[in-house]
Design a protein around this motif. Structure first.
Motif, PDB file in Angstrom:
ATOM      1  N   ARG A  20       0.781  -0.998  -0.065  1.00  0.00           N
ATOM      2  CA  ARG A  20       0.078  -0.001  -0.027  1.00  0.00           C
ATOM      3  C   ARG A  20       0.877   1.184  -0.049  1.00  0.00           C
ATOM      4  NH1 ARG A  20      -4.703  -2.284  -0.505  1.00  0.00           N
ATOM      5  NH2 ARG A  20      -6.310  -1.977   0.877  1.00  0.00           N
ATOM      6  N   HIS A  21       0.343   2.209  -0.658  1.00  0.00           N
ATOM      7  CA  HIS A  21       0.888   3.465  -0.558  1.00  0.00           C
ATOM      8  C   HIS A  21      -0.101   4.640  -0.518  1.00  0.00           C
ATOM      9  CE1 HIS A  21       3.515   6.757  -1.122  1.00  0.00           C
ATOM     10  NE2 HIS A  21       2.751   7.477  -2.211  1.00  0.00           N
ATOM     11  N   TYR A  22      -0.118   5.524   0.547  1.00  0.00           N
ATOM     12  CA  TYR A  22      -0.844   6.595   0.637  1.00  0.00           C
ATOM     13  C   TYR A  22      -0.432   8.027   0.259  1.00  0.00           C
ATOM     14  CZ  TYR A  22      -2.742   2.740   3.753  1.00  0.00           C
ATOM     15  OH  TYR A  22      -3.186   1.715   4.089  1.00  0.00           O
ATOM     16  N   PRO A  23      -1.001   8.352  -0.935  1.00  0.00           N
ATOM     17  CA  PRO A  23      -0.408   9.686  -1.523  1.00  0.00           C
ATOM     18  C   PRO A  23      -0.544  10.785  -0.936  1.00  0.00           C
ATOM     19  CG  PRO A  23      -2.361   8.603  -3.007  1.00  0.00           C
ATOM     20  CD  PRO A  23      -1.900   7.628  -1.886  1.00  0.00           C
ATOM     21  N   TYR A  24      -1.749  10.838  -0.216  1.00  0.00           N
ATOM     22  CA  TYR A  24      -2.161  12.115   0.518  1.00  0.00           C
ATOM     23  C   TYR A  24      -1.516  12.097   1.972  1.00  0.00           C
ATOM     24  CZ  TYR A  24      -5.389  12.914  -3.228  1.00  0.00           C
ATOM     25  OH  TYR A  24      -5.836  13.083  -4.264  1.00  0.00           O
ATOM     26  N   GLY A  25      -0.595  11.164   2.412  1.00  0.00           N
ATOM     27  CA  GLY A  25      -0.085  11.154   3.554  1.00  0.00           C
ATOM     28  C   GLY A  25      -0.961  11.438   4.821  1.00  0.00           C
ATOM     29  N   ASP A  26      -0.631  12.492   5.662  1.00  0.00           N
ATOM     30  CA  ASP A  26      -1.013  12.755   6.795  1.00  0.00           C
ATOM     31  C   ASP A  26      -2.508  13.366   6.940  1.00  0.00           C
ATOM     32  OD1 ASP A  26      -0.369  15.018   6.284  1.00  0.00           O
ATOM     33  OD2 ASP A  26       0.786  15.510   7.974  1.00  0.00           O
ATOM     34  N   ALA A  27      -2.884  13.670   5.700  1.00  0.00           N
ATOM     35  CA  ALA A  27      -4.356  14.361   5.470  1.00  0.00           C
ATOM     36  C   ALA A  27      -5.323  13.473   5.674  1.00  0.00           C
ATOM     37  CB  ALA A  27      -4.422  14.829   3.989  1.00  0.00           C
ATOM     38  N   LEU A  28      -5.300  11.886   5.432  1.00  0.00           N
ATOM     39  CA  LEU A  28      -6.444  11.392   5.551  1.00  0.00           C
ATOM     40  C   LEU A  28      -6.133  10.133   6.823  1.00  0.00           C
ATOM     41  CD1 LEU A  28      -6.964  10.739   1.753  1.00  0.00           C
ATOM     42  CD2 LEU A  28      -8.672  11.748   3.371  1.00  0.00           C
ATOM     43  N   THR A  29      -5.173  10.102   7.283  1.00  0.00           N
ATOM     44  CA  THR A  29      -4.686   8.999   8.225  1.00  0.00           C
ATOM     45  C   THR A  29      -5.818   8.362   9.144  1.00  0.00           C
ATOM     46  OG1 THR A  29      -2.475   9.655   8.322  1.00  0.00           O
ATOM     47  CG2 THR A  29      -3.296   8.138   9.939  1.00  0.00           C
ATOM     48  N   HIS A  30      -6.593   9.398   9.971  1.00  0.00           N
ATOM     49  CA  HIS A  30      -7.584   9.054  10.914  1.00  0.00           C
ATOM     50  C   HIS A  30      -8.708   8.678  10.233  1.00  0.00           C
ATOM     51  CE1 HIS A  30      -4.696  11.625  13.318  1.00  0.00           C
ATOM     52  NE2 HIS A  30      -4.739  10.432  14.027  1.00  0.00           N
ATOM     53  N   ALA A  31      -8.810   8.686   8.981  1.00  0.00           N
ATOM     54  CA  ALA A  31     -10.314   8.415   8.451  1.00  0.00           C
ATOM     55  C   ALA A  31      -9.963   6.720   7.600  1.00  0.00           C
ATOM     56  CB  ALA A  31     -10.693   9.312   7.298  1.00  0.00           C
ATOM     57  N   ILE A  32      -8.795   6.938   6.731  1.00  0.00           N
ATOM     58  CA  ILE A  32      -8.302   5.763   5.944  1.00  0.00           C
ATOM     59  C   ILE A  32      -7.707   4.761   6.998  1.00  0.00           C
ATOM     60  CG2 ILE A  32      -7.139   4.929   4.059  1.00  0.00           C
ATOM     61  CD1 ILE A  32      -7.942   7.418   2.521  1.00  0.00           C
ATOM     62  N   GLY A  33      -6.875   5.054   7.695  1.00  0.00           N
ATOM     63  CA  GLY A  33      -6.145   4.180   8.425  1.00  0.00           C
ATOM     64  C   GLY A  33      -4.880   3.733   7.605  1.00  0.00           C
ATOM     65  N   TYR A  34      -4.519   2.627   7.979  1.00  0.00           N
ATOM     66  CA  TYR A  34      -3.628   2.025   7.095  1.00  0.00           C
ATOM     67  C   TYR A  34      -3.162   0.392   7.357  1.00  0.00           C
ATOM     68  CZ  TYR A  34      -1.075   1.898  11.742  1.00  0.00           C
ATOM     69  OH  TYR A  34      -0.895   1.827  13.141  1.00  0.00           O
ATOM     70  N   VAL A  35      -2.515  -0.127   6.492  1.00  0.00           N
ATOM     71  CA  VAL A  35      -2.468  -1.627   6.607  1.00  0.00           C
ATOM     72  C   VAL A  35      -0.951  -1.829   6.909  1.00  0.00           C
ATOM     73  CG1 VAL A  35      -4.000  -2.516   4.676  1.00  0.00           C
ATOM     74  CG2 VAL A  35      -1.797  -1.891   4.116  1.00  0.00           C
ATOM     75  N   ALA A  36      -0.603  -2.768   7.846  1.00  0.00           N
ATOM     76  CA  ALA A  36       0.846  -3.208   8.167  1.00  0.00           C
ATOM     77  C   ALA A  36       0.865  -4.770   8.471  1.00  0.00           C
ATOM     78  CB  ALA A  36       1.341  -2.292   9.272  1.00  0.00           C
ATOM     79  N   LYS A  37       1.948  -5.151   8.718  1.00  0.00           N
ATOM     80  CA  LYS A  37       2.108  -6.459   8.782  1.00  0.00           C
ATOM     81  C   LYS A  37       1.517  -7.169  10.037  1.00  0.00           C
ATOM     82  CE  LYS A  37       6.088  -9.959   9.511  1.00  0.00           C
ATOM     83  NZ  LYS A  37       7.720  -9.967   9.782  1.00  0.00           N
ATOM     84  N   MET A  38       0.679  -8.403   9.858  1.00  0.00           N
ATOM     85  CA  MET A  38       0.025  -9.106  10.914  1.00  0.00           C
ATOM     86  C   MET A  38       0.872  -9.440  12.116  1.00  0.00           C
ATOM     87  SD  MET A  38      -2.819 -11.509   9.111  1.00  0.00           S
ATOM     88  CE  MET A  38      -1.711 -12.036   7.857  1.00  0.00           C
TER      89      MET A  38
END
Length: 479
Positions: A20-38
């Motif tokens: 995953r890559h989040y192009p808008y960085g910190d602008a959307l973090t708390h809404a979209i969240g993120y994926v990471a290693k289980m």
């Protein structure tokens, strides 16, 4: 470079994978969240739910926000093959195969332009902004400040980077749904509706405000924000000028039981149901709550502070926005949401939302009184939000709020310069536009920044200006 030299490194290889890559960085973090290693706990949870087979070839999983809430929809289903092999492990034939099902795309309600305007408007201030579509509960902007870059977590965040996020400004906290603040005067229109509907006051009832309120046979004074008072005050003036004394009296006449039951219908003290897991109920005080929490009865002196959204009462910015959505829709309750539909190839499927039964008033005209008073708050010279909206090319309504963080002793006056920055008032504002047929709700919370009229309302104006910048000028005009 490694590939051409791989023969020198037996046992090592380079493998490519998607990330995953989040192009808008910190602008959307708390809404979209993120994926990471289980992690191990997540592996165990998948096993207990019988979903581990679907993740055997998967490294990442949704950790926060939309990524976590809609994990199953985004992930899809793995395919499989049953094959016959020889003694050397070579496949001879395929006996059975199941095609994989790709994950679906999500269509968000978020407007990236509004989101970036919200981020810019808050600047270095701690706080939260919510913009909702008044017509269906779709969230157009959802920003908590400070934020952080979710890409840090995708490949495994370093210890130094994580430690940097554990600072007093708490960027990891989603203030929109987990930040709890006194709602302050933003709840005065709601309380006015209840008082009107319970015949505690009428549209023309006037009270004299000398600048304070006292309970019968008591010496303690609950002060108004205007030391000399507001003179004769009716329900319109009480909302327009945010008269505390009027609502102290109204709250005392109503009593905590009616206040709690009515405000619960507006979503206070409960989850809004927005489609992320990171949400708090905050606290809507009641007689029963105090008995359980403090082992004490509810005293008459507890009610005045509640009547101006202070004291034991806390709310999230999402709850405040949701409560205003219910108000402008005259009792109709939409479920707030960040995702409107799923998409697979060309197939779009709208996500059905639960809709609670509408709030029923004894007199439906009471909605209009509160809404008109909020229109006056913006458009009349004495309204607390008037200065912030001078020259706006649309009609609007709203309510300012200034939430006290630290109690001030009886006989003393609030002086921000004498207080630690973290003890200063929070600036609050919640509003809607256009007045006749509301399209958007804007809720603003700015921590320790001062007054809602001087800080919160101008931010809301900036967001509304952007939203209506491409709208026809027919929105301008008086109701």
């Amino acid at each position: 470079l490694f590939s051409v030299n791989q023969h020198k490194y037996p046992g090592f290889s380079v493998e490519a994978r998607l990330a995953r890559h989040y192009p808008y960085g910190d602008a959307l973090t708390h809404a979209i969240g993120y994926v990471a290693k289980m992690n191990k706990a997540e592996h165990l949870e998948l096993e207990m739910e019988g979903r581990d087979v679907n993740y055997r070839a998967t490294r990442d999983i949704g950790k926060l926000g939309i990524e976590k809430y809609y994990e199953e929809i985004l992930h899809g289903v793995v395919g499989s093959e049953e094959v016959e092999i020889n003694n050397r492990g070579r496949i001879l034939r395929t006996l059975k195969s199941t095609d994989p099902e790709p994950g679906k795309d999500l269509i968000l309600t978020l407007d990236i332009g509004l989101q970036q305007i919200a981020q810019a408007a808050l600047g270095e201030e701690r706080g939260a902004v919510v913009v909702m579509d008044a017509r269906d509960g779709g969230v157009l902007a959802f920003y908590s400040n400070p934020s952080y870059d979710p890409n840090l977590f995708v490949h495994g965040i370093s210890g130094a980077d994580y430690k940097a996020l554990l600072n007093p400004d708490r960027p990891l906290v989603n203030r929109v749904t987990k930040g709890v603040y006194p709602p302050a005067s933003t709840i005065k229109p709601h309380l006015a509706i209840l008082a009107l509907d319970e015949d505690v006051v009428t549209e023309t009832t006037e009270m004299h405000d000398p600048g304070f309120f006292k309970l019968p046979k008591a010496d303690h004074r609950w002060r108004d924000w205007r030391p000399w008072g507001h003179g004769k005050v009716d329900v319109y003036k009480a909302i327009e000028e945010s008269c505390d004394t009027y609502f102290y009296e109204v709250g005392y006449r109503l009593g905590i039981d009616k206040i709690s039951a009515f405000m619960y219908q507006f979503g206070f003290g409960q989850l809004t149901g927005i489609d992320i897991y990171e949400e708090k109920t905050a606290n809507l005080p009641s007689r029963e709550w105090k008995e359980v929490t403090y082992k004490l009865p509810w005293y008459p002196g507890d009610t005045p502070n509640i009547s101006i959204g202070q004291g034991y009462w806390t709310a999230t910015p999402m709850q405040i926005a949701n409560s205003m959505s219910i108000m402008v829709n005259k009792g109709q309750r939409f479920q707030p949401h960040l995702v409107s539909a799923t998409k697979l190839s060309d197939q779009v499927q709208i996500i059905a939302r639960d809709e609670k039964p509408p709030i029923q008033l004894k007199n439906e005209a009471n909605w209009d009184i509160a809404l008109r008073a909020m229109y006056n708050t913006v458009h009349l010279n004495n309204g607390t939000a008037h200065k912030a909206f001078i020259g706006a090319q649309y009609t609007a309504g709203g309510k300012t709020g200034t939430a006290q963080v630290k109690s001030i002793a009886q006989g003393e006056r609030y002086d921000a310069e004498k207080l630690d920055e973290r003890h200063r008032d929070n600036a609050m504002y919640v509003g809607f536009a256009p007045y006749k047929k509301p399209e958007i709700i804007v809720a603003v919370t700015v921590e320790n920044a001062g007054g809602g009229s001087t800080v919160g309302a101008p931010i809301a104006r900036t967001l509304m200006d952007y939203y209506f910048s491409n709208k026809p000028k027919s929105l301008v005009g008086k109701p």
